[in-house]
Design a protein around this motif. Structure first.
Motif, PDB file in Angstrom:
ATOM      1  N   ASP A 191      -4.878 -10.395 -27.519  1.00  0.00           N
ATOM      2  CA  ASP A 191      -4.999 -10.231 -26.072  1.00  0.00           C
ATOM      3  C   ASP A 191      -3.809  -9.488 -25.482  1.00  0.00           C
ATOM      4  O   ASP A 191      -3.950  -8.714 -24.541  1.00  0.00           O
ATOM      5  CB  ASP A 191      -5.133 -11.609 -25.404  1.00  0.00           C
ATOM      6  CG  ASP A 191      -6.416 -12.315 -25.824  1.00  0.00           C
ATOM      7  OD1 ASP A 191      -7.487 -11.683 -25.697  1.00  0.00           O
ATOM      8  OD2 ASP A 191      -6.344 -13.459 -26.285  1.00  0.00           O
ATOM      9  N   GLY A 262      -0.755 -17.074 -19.446  1.00  0.00           N
ATOM     10  CA  GLY A 262      -1.929 -17.649 -20.094  1.00  0.00           C
ATOM     11  C   GLY A 262      -1.902 -17.557 -21.600  1.00  0.00           C
ATOM     12  O   GLY A 262      -2.961 -17.569 -22.241  1.00  0.00           O
ATOM     13  N   ILE A 263      -0.720 -17.485 -22.203  1.00  0.00           N
ATOM     14  CA  ILE A 263      -0.616 -17.392 -23.656  1.00  0.00           C
ATOM     15  C   ILE A 263      -0.688 -18.789 -24.267  1.00  0.00           C
ATOM     16  O   ILE A 263      -0.031 -19.721 -23.802  1.00  0.00           O
ATOM     17  CB  ILE A 263       0.708 -16.704 -24.059  1.00  0.00           C
ATOM     18  CG1 ILE A 263       0.743 -15.287 -23.480  1.00  0.00           C
ATOM     19  CG2 ILE A 263       0.864 -16.670 -25.566  1.00  0.00           C
ATOM     20  CD1 ILE A 263      -0.416 -14.431 -23.922  1.00  0.00           C
ATOM     21  N   ARG A 286      -4.774 -15.738 -25.820  1.00  0.00           N
ATOM     22  CA  ARG A 286      -4.948 -16.628 -24.659  1.00  0.00           C
ATOM     23  C   ARG A 286      -5.536 -17.978 -25.050  1.00  0.00           C
ATOM     24  O   ARG A 286      -5.481 -18.919 -24.275  1.00  0.00           O
ATOM     25  CB  ARG A 286      -5.839 -15.944 -23.618  1.00  0.00           C
ATOM     26  CG  ARG A 286      -5.254 -14.644 -23.096  1.00  0.00           C
ATOM     27  CD  ARG A 286      -5.994 -14.157 -21.879  1.00  0.00           C
ATOM     28  NE  ARG A 286      -5.506 -12.844 -21.434  1.00  0.00           N
ATOM     29  CZ  ARG A 286      -4.406 -12.653 -20.722  1.00  0.00           C
ATOM     30  NH1 ARG A 286      -3.674 -13.687 -20.395  1.00  0.00           N
ATOM     31  NH2 ARG A 286      -4.043 -11.447 -20.367  1.00  0.00           N
TER      32      ARG A 286
END
Length: 691
Positions: A191, A262-263, A286
């Motif tokens: 991502d 959002g990791i 994510r």
């Protein structure tokens, strides 16, 4: 397991049941090793040797010699060494990792090394007992239940796609551009990504994507900082983070600043080249995820391939910088201002190859309003060609400055190149332009013809008689270089260039020259602007040759011409020739409107010619011409073959000798002496009135 009763019908147990460990290990392609850390000696059994592709008896038993065999690729060997060193240092009892092994045919196979560390009473490691097994079969299968063949193919294609994409990267910036492209995360299946390179003991974050998420304090970080990228560079071991909790626990400072992105998980891969870490790649996801053994090994292969691409790009950049620096140091640092001319020069390296070659240019100010212009090309595209070019440029400049004629300059340069005992030859064009009269003497040594741009904008190829390339003419004893004379009117431009400007793969050279001629005709008059236009044309195509170009434009109003130029050769014992020279001077002076100073000019010219005949053994050449410029000036030159320079002195007791230069000094407005190869030229100038 359900016990089954063995009946006589089923047969008795084998005699060697239960089997000893040795045949079990052999049948499962598992070898063993015993490594004594104090002596550095290691014992490999037959299966371990077979897995490494080493014949029995082909290993000396020393761990240092095992590395020299090259059976384990350098990147894997460095990672394995770092893993063992870390386990020995932190008190671990064991270690294990997958790595590649190079077979006899050069192909790579997977193996798994596992070691148990034994320590002495003080806790110091002293011995490692381990296993080495063939891992190709197990890595061909997924260790994640339910994983589909399509998912496995996708994971494998990540490495293949990325490797193919980076195969075209020539510079480090090309690699950075690839990772800054939004499609990079698609290739890698992540991502987000971050790429850091080691620079001067720090880690420089050079790329992140698909969009920038700059975190203050992370552009440059130390290798000993508590960041995952720092850790993998420090230990040369991949770091897999499988949850937010693990991220927050291990790297609290970094987590506080990236949690809003959002990791949830990440894979950080060290980039190792020649056993040294050069950077790290971080792949961020994510969603929380576990990394299977197959994925981890694919990531290791990805990091290894990426490291090789970056190392290759770094080497290319280093070679390019070296080549560019050497090339620039060999070319003139500056082009001198030459009264009466506008000069523009350009050099462009090849778009392919090592960006270095033997193309050069030079501009040589000469006495009497003359200028030498040189363009040349030494055979080859390497540092040797550049070194030969630098020597040849300096020697050619020296010969021209000494006053040699253009043909002699070229012949001596050819002899010099031949005496260098190099296998290189060079093509060259030398033009000596008299900017006061517009007369240009051209000599060509195997080089391409120049172009001439007229005042009306038309352009044409200028045929110039030529000889063999420099070096070859001396080797074959053909040092005669014919001279081609042309007149360069005010406003006209002489264009000298190397073949890299007109050569294109698959195209005829004449077509390239015609295309260049059309471009020059349609281009701007200003030499600097025209040179830029030519460089734009070169940079728009791919080529394997460098390019040099020199433009010389004679200044002045179009159509403006000097009064003329006359010359007379006088033999040592030819009174008629001396009389003809006097008549030539008298006629020219009156024709050019210099009646007020005709007596002074005739007297000085006769004195110079007579002195040349009396004090030298050879002939003399008398030249008289009008110089262009803001004021009308007439110049008289007398050239002879003696290198002895005249000196002004008082007359002797008889009053006959010693008056010559005193007379010249008194009557002429300015005078001087120029070396001319094996001889000299004594000249003087007279400022004329408006008549």
């Amino acid at each position: 397991m359900v016990d089954r009763e063995v009946t006589p019908a089923s047969g008795a147990l084998p005699d060697d049941w239960p089997a000893r460990p040795e045949p079990i290990l052999v049948r499962n392609r598992v070898g063993t090793f015993d490594w004594d850390l104090a002596s550095g000696r290691v014992h490999l059994d037959r299966m371990a040797l077979a897995i490494l592709g080493l014949p029995p008896g082909g290993f000396s038993g020393r761990i240092a010699d095992l590395a020299r065999t090259g059976r384990v690729p350098r990147a894997d060997s460095a990672r394995l060494d770092a893993l063992v060193a870390r386990a020995l240092k932190d008190g671990s009892e064991s270690y294990g990792t997958y790595h590649r092994v190079r077979g006899n045919d050069g192909s790579l196979h997977w193996a798994y090394s596992q070691g148990h560390i034994e320590r002495d009473a003080a806790g110091r490691p002293c011995r490692i007992l381990g296993l080495l097994r063939d891992a190709d079969a197990e890595l061909a299968l997924s260790d994640r239940p339910g994983e589909s063949d399509g998912e496995r193919r996708h994971q494998t294609s990540v490495v293949e796609t990325t490797t193919a994409a980076l195969a075209h990267a020539r510079t480090v910036q090309d690699v950075i551009d690839f990772f800054q492209d939004a499609r990079a995360v698609e290739h890698l299946g992540s991502d987000l990504l971050v790429l850091g390179l080691v620079e001067s003991g720090r880690i420089h974050l050079v790329a992140e994507g698909p969009s920038e998420h700059f975190i203050p304090g992370t552009r440059y970080t130390r290798i000993d900082d508590n960041f995952p990228m720092s850790e993998v560079i420090r230990t040369m071991t991949p770091r897999f983070i499988e949850s937010r909790e693990e991220f927050a626990r291990c790297y609290p400072w970094l987590w506080e600043r990236i949690k809003d992105i959002g990791i949830a998980s990440a894979a950080y891969l060290p980039l190792i080249a020649q056993a040294k870490p050069i950077g790290a790649l971080g792949l961020l996801y994510r969603e929380a995820r576990g990394f299977s053994r197959q994925e981890r090994n694919l990531f290791i292969a990805l990091g290894s391939g990426l490291a090789q691409s970056i190392a290759r790009a770094m080497l290319f950049d280093q070679e390019h910088d070296l080549a560019e620096g050497l090339q620039q140091s060999m070319l003139p640092r500056r082009i001198p201002d030459v009264p009466g001319a506008q000069i523009a020069v350009r050099y462009r390296s090849a778009r392919l190859g090592r960006d270095i070659g033997g193309d050069w240019y030079d501009v040589i100010p000469l006495p009497g309003g003359r200028v030498g212009a040189v363009i040349g090309d030494v055979q080859g595209h390497d540092t040797h060609a550049a070194a030969v070019m630098g020597q040849l440029r300096i020697v050619l400049r020296a010969y021209a400055t000494e006053g040699h004629s253009p043909a002699t300059v070229m012949a001596r340069a050819s002899s010099f190149l031949h005496d260098l005992d190099t296998d290189r030859f060079a093509t060259c064009t030398y033009a000596e332009a008299d900017l006061s009269t517009g007369v240009v003497q051209l000599v060509r040594a195997g080089h391409i013809d120049p172009l001439l741009r007229h005042c009306d904008g038309t352009s044409r190829r200028l045929p110039v008689a030529g000889g063999l390339p420099l070096g070859l003419s001396a080797e074959f004893g053909r040092l005669d270089y014919p001279v081609t004379g042309v007149e360069l009117d005010a406003g006209e431009t002489l264009l000298l260039f190397t073949d890299g400007l007109v050569e294109q793969p698959g195209a005829d050279l004449d077509e390239g020259v015609e295309q260049l001629s059309r471009l020059v005709a349609a281009g701007p008059e200003d030499p600097q602007e025209l040179a830029d236009r030519l460089c734009d044309m070169v940079e728009g195509r791919v080529g394997e040759d460098d390019m040099a170009v020199l433009l010389l434009r004679r200044q002045g109003a179009a159509g403006a011409r000097p009064g003329g130029r006359l010359q007379q050769h006088i033999a040592p014992a030819d009174p008629e020739a001396l009389s003809a020279a006097r008549h030539m001077i008298r006629t020219a002076v009156r024709a050019w409107g210099a009646r007020d100073r005709s007596d002074d000019i005739e007297l000085v010219a006769d004195e110079l010619a007579t002195n040349a005949l009396l004090h030298t053994d050879g002939a003399a050449v008398v030249t008289i011409r009008m110089l262009a410029g803001p004021e009308r000036r007439l110049r008289v030159e007398v050239e002879d073959r003696s290198s002895a320079l005249p000196r002004r002195r008082e007359p002797g007791e008889s009053g006959v000798s010693g008056r010559g230069l005193l007379l010249v000094d008194r009557l002429a407005d300015v005078w001087g002496v120029e070396p001319r190869g094996g001889g000299k030229s004594v000249w003087c100038e007279f400022v004329l009135g408006g008549g």
